[in-house]
Design an enzyme around this catalytic site. Structure first.
Site, PDB file in Angstrom:
ATOM      1  N   SER A   1      25.207 -64.554 -15.187  1.00  0.00           N
ATOM      2  CA  SER A   1      24.426 -65.394 -15.495  1.00  0.00           C
ATOM      3  C   SER A   1      23.627 -66.426 -14.976  1.00  0.00           C
ATOM      4  CB  SER A   1      24.587 -66.360 -16.839  1.00  0.00           C
ATOM      5  OG  SER A   1      23.875 -67.232 -16.939  1.00  0.00           O
TER       6      SER A   1
ATOM      7  N   TYR B   1      30.055 -69.953 -23.491  1.00  0.00           N
ATOM      8  CA  TYR B   1      29.499 -68.868 -22.203  1.00  0.00           C
ATOM      9  C   TYR B   1      29.442 -69.181 -21.024  1.00  0.00           C
ATOM     10  CZ  TYR B   1      24.845 -65.902 -21.449  1.00  0.00           C
ATOM     11  OH  TYR B   1      24.528 -64.679 -20.698  1.00  0.00           O
TER      12      TYR B   1
HETATM   13  C1  GCO Z   1      20.763 -69.983 -22.589  1.00  0.00           C
HETATM   14  C2  GCO Z   1      20.930 -68.421 -23.142  1.00  0.00           C
HETATM   15  C3  GCO Z   1      21.870 -68.526 -20.992  1.00  0.00           C
HETATM   16  C4  GCO Z   1      20.333 -67.886 -20.509  1.00  0.00           C
HETATM   17  C5  GCO Z   1      20.809 -67.052 -19.473  1.00  0.00           C
HETATM   18  C6  GCO Z   1      20.475 -67.575 -18.026  1.00  0.00           C
HETATM   19  O1  GCO Z   1      20.667 -70.982 -24.062  1.00  0.00           O
HETATM   20  O2  GCO Z   1      21.483 -71.064 -21.897  1.00  0.00           O
HETATM   21  O3  GCO Z   1      20.955 -68.294 -23.554  1.00  0.00           O
HETATM   22  O4  GCO Z   1      22.569 -67.788 -22.045  1.00  0.00           O
HETATM   23  O5  GCO Z   1      20.045 -66.928 -21.387  1.00  0.00           O
HETATM   24  O6  GCO Z   1      22.431 -67.012 -18.760  1.00  0.00           O
HETATM   25  O7  GCO Z   1      21.664 -67.012 -16.820  1.00  0.00           O
END
Ligand code: GCO
Length: 255
Positions: A146, A159
């Site tokens: 990501s 995340y």
């Molecule tokens: C968020 C998104 C991220 C992006 C991704 C970008 O809430 O910022 O869901 O997860 O989609 O990670 O690379």
């Protein structure tokens, strides 16, 4: 030249591929000649995704199991052993998002994100790599990172930690498995139009931020990740290891 990218005769497991990025990657690898194994936690959505692919004449089968459950993963690979299915390519795509400030985040929610987005890649790849090493035929691991593998955004702390871990786990895999001709690499998607991101796309301020933060001035599509996935799954990347390819519209390349 196209032989380099031909996946004919290969079997690719794509975790979390009943929809979104995972489904697009499964379809893309199948279009490149692979037999794909569609995975998700629910048999109904996995079967529906498999039908969408087989109705297009693509070589797909499904296996519903929870990639965070070590026994379920072990049993899935044991099933494939019995069926003579050899997994040559693993795309560790399974992922969830949970947007909440760290000070409000429950440990259970943190753990669920880490388990799904990071630990599952270890659990699945361990089973796959053992067999690839035993077979002596090499293999491919493609982890999905990501932008948050490089930079943090407030309210997606679990995340971000998981995706940062994916980048370094990719390097750890290459350190241990490259000698067995297993290339472990990653793809770092930018902001992609997916169901997971629907709330962000529909937020005018966030939508404007995404468009102003990358020189392509737009969101990406899941299909735009397929090229990097085919490259990293094919003979074309036989000397590429531990890398993360950002498919982000140029986001990380500019100030
Ligand atoms: C968020 C998104 C991220 C992006 C991704 C970008 O809430 O910022 O869901 O997860 O989609 O990670 O690379």
């Amino acid at each position: 030249m196209t032989q380099l990218f031909d996946l004919s005769g290969r079997t690719a497991l794509v975790t979390g591929s009943a929809r979104g990025i995972g489904f697009a990657l499964a379809e893309g690898l199948a279009n490149a000649g692979a037999r794909v194994i569609v995975n998700g936690t629910r048999a109904d959505t996995v079967n529906e995704a498999v039908s969408r692919l087989t109705n297009k004449g693509l070589n797909a089968q499904g296996h519903a199991f929870d990639v965070t459950n070590e026994q379920a993963v072990h049993d899935a690979f044991a099933d494939w052993d019995r069926q003579g299915v050899q997994v040559d390519i693993v795309v560790n795509n399974a992922g969830i998002q949970f947007r909440k400030p760290l000070v409000e985040l429950e440990l259970s929610d943190w753990q669920r994100v880490i388990d799904t987005n990071l630990t599952s890649a270890f659990i699945v790849s361990k089973q796959a790599a053992r067999r690839m090493i035993e077979r002596g035929a090499g293999g491919k691991i493609v982890n999905i990172g990501s932008l948050t593998s490089e930079g943090a955004r407030a309210t997606v702390g679990a995340y971000t930690a998981a995706k940062g871990g994916i980048k370094m786990l990719t390097r750890a895999m290459s350190a241990e498995w490259a000698a067995s001709n297993i290339q472990a690499n990653a793809i770092g998607p930018g902001y992609i139009l997916t169901d997971m991101n629907k709330p962000l796309v529909e937020n005018p301020a966030f939508d404007a931020w995404v468009k102003s933060s990358n020189p392509s001035q737009r969101w990406g599509t899941p299909e735009e990740l397929v090229g990097a996935a085919v490259f990293l799954s094919s003979a074309a990347s036989s000397y590429v290891n531990g890398q993360i390819i950002y498919v982000d519209g140029g986001w990380l390349a500019v100030l």
